[in-house]
Design a protein around this motif. Structure first.
Motif, short mmCIF file in Angstrom:
data_model
loop_
_atom_site.label_atom_id
_atom_site.label_comp_id
_atom_site.label_asym_id
_atom_site.label_seq_id
_atom_site.Cartn_x
_atom_site.Cartn_y
_atom_site.Cartn_z
N ALA A 24 8.69 -6.11 2.46
CA ALA A 24 7.01 -6.32 2.06
C ALA A 24 6.65 -7.91 2.37
O ALA A 24 5.55 -8.02 3.31
CB ALA A 24 6.58 -6.17 0.64
N ARG A 39 8.33 -3.28 8.55
CA ARG A 39 7.40 -1.99 8.40
C ARG A 39 8.47 -0.79 8.42
O ARG A 39 8.47 -0.05 7.49
CB ARG A 39 6.37 -1.96 9.17
N LEU A 42 10.65 -0.97 5.44
CA LEU A 42 10.03 -0.45 4.04
C LEU A 42 9.97 0.91 4.00
O LEU A 42 10.22 1.50 3.07
CB LEU A 42 8.83 -1.33 4.16
N CYS A 139 4.89 -2.71 -3.27
CA CYS A 139 5.62 -3.33 -1.95
C CYS A 139 5.04 -2.30 -0.70
O CYS A 139 4.80 -2.75 -0.02
CB CYS A 139 7.00 -3.35 -2.18
N VAL A 142 1.69 -2.97 0.53
CA VAL A 142 1.30 -4.30 1.31
C VAL A 142 0.99 -4.14 2.69
O VAL A 142 -0.09 -4.65 2.98
CB VAL A 142 2.61 -5.25 0.92
#
Length: 146
Positions: A24, A39, A42, A139, A142
Motif C-alpha cells: 500500500a 498494485r 497487493l 491497505c 488505498v
C-alpha cells in the motif's frame, strides 16, 4: 490457548500485515512504474491471504468434535468460497479486484463472527481476526482512494 501461544499468534498475525502495508505504501509513494508493481503485489498477496482464510475452516471441520458435525457442510463451504473469490480477483482489473478482496476478507470475518457466536470459532482468534481483517481491507482500499 496458553499465553505463549496467544502471544505468538498475535506476533505472527501482525507480521502478516507487513506485506499489505508495504505494498500500500508502494502504491502511494513509489514512482509510477514501481507503483504498478506494488498494485500487483497487493492484489496477489490479498488473494493469497483470502485463500488462507478459507483453509482455517477446513482445519476446523477436520478436527471438529461429534457435536459440531452439523456445521461441517458450512465449514467446508466457507473453506472453499474465499479461494474462489481470490481466484476471481486475480482475473479482474484492479478497480474490481481490490474491492472484491477487501470485501472478501471482511465478509469472511463476519461469517466467522457468526460461527463464533455458536462456539465454532475460538474467541481469541476472532479478536485477532478483526484487527487483521480491517488492517488488510484498509491497505487493499488505498489504491482506490488515489
Amino acid at each position: 490457548m496458553d499465553a505463549a501461544a496467544s502471544r505468538l499468534m498475535w506476533i505472527l498475525g501482525l507480521a502478516g500485515l507487513l506485506p499489505f502495508a508495504a505494498a500500500a505504501l508502494g502504491v502511494v509513494l513509489a514512482p509510477e512504474h514501481w507503483s504498478g508493481v506494488a498494485r500487483g503485489a497487493l492484489i496477489a498477496y490479498g488473494a493469497v491471504i483470502l485463500s488462507f482464510l478459507g483453509a482455517v475452516h477446513w482445519g476446523l471441520a477436520l478436527r471438529a468434535p461429534p457435536q459440531e458435525a452439523w456445521a461441517t457442510p458450512w465449514r467446508l463451504g466457507l473453506g472453499v468460497l474465499p479461494s474462489l473469490g481470490a481466484w476471481a480477483a486475480m482475473l479482474l482489473f484492479e478497480t474490481a479486484a481490490l474491492p472484491l478482496l477487501a470485501g472478501g476478507v471482511l465478509l469472511t470475518a463476519a461469517l466467522e463472527q457468526t460461527a463464533a457466536r455458536h462456539g465454532l470459532v475460538p474467541a481469541d482468534y476472532m479478536r485477532l481476526r478483526w484487527v487483521l481483517s480491517v488492517g488488510a481491507a484498509i491497505c487493499l482500499a488505498v489504491p482506490l482512494l488515489g
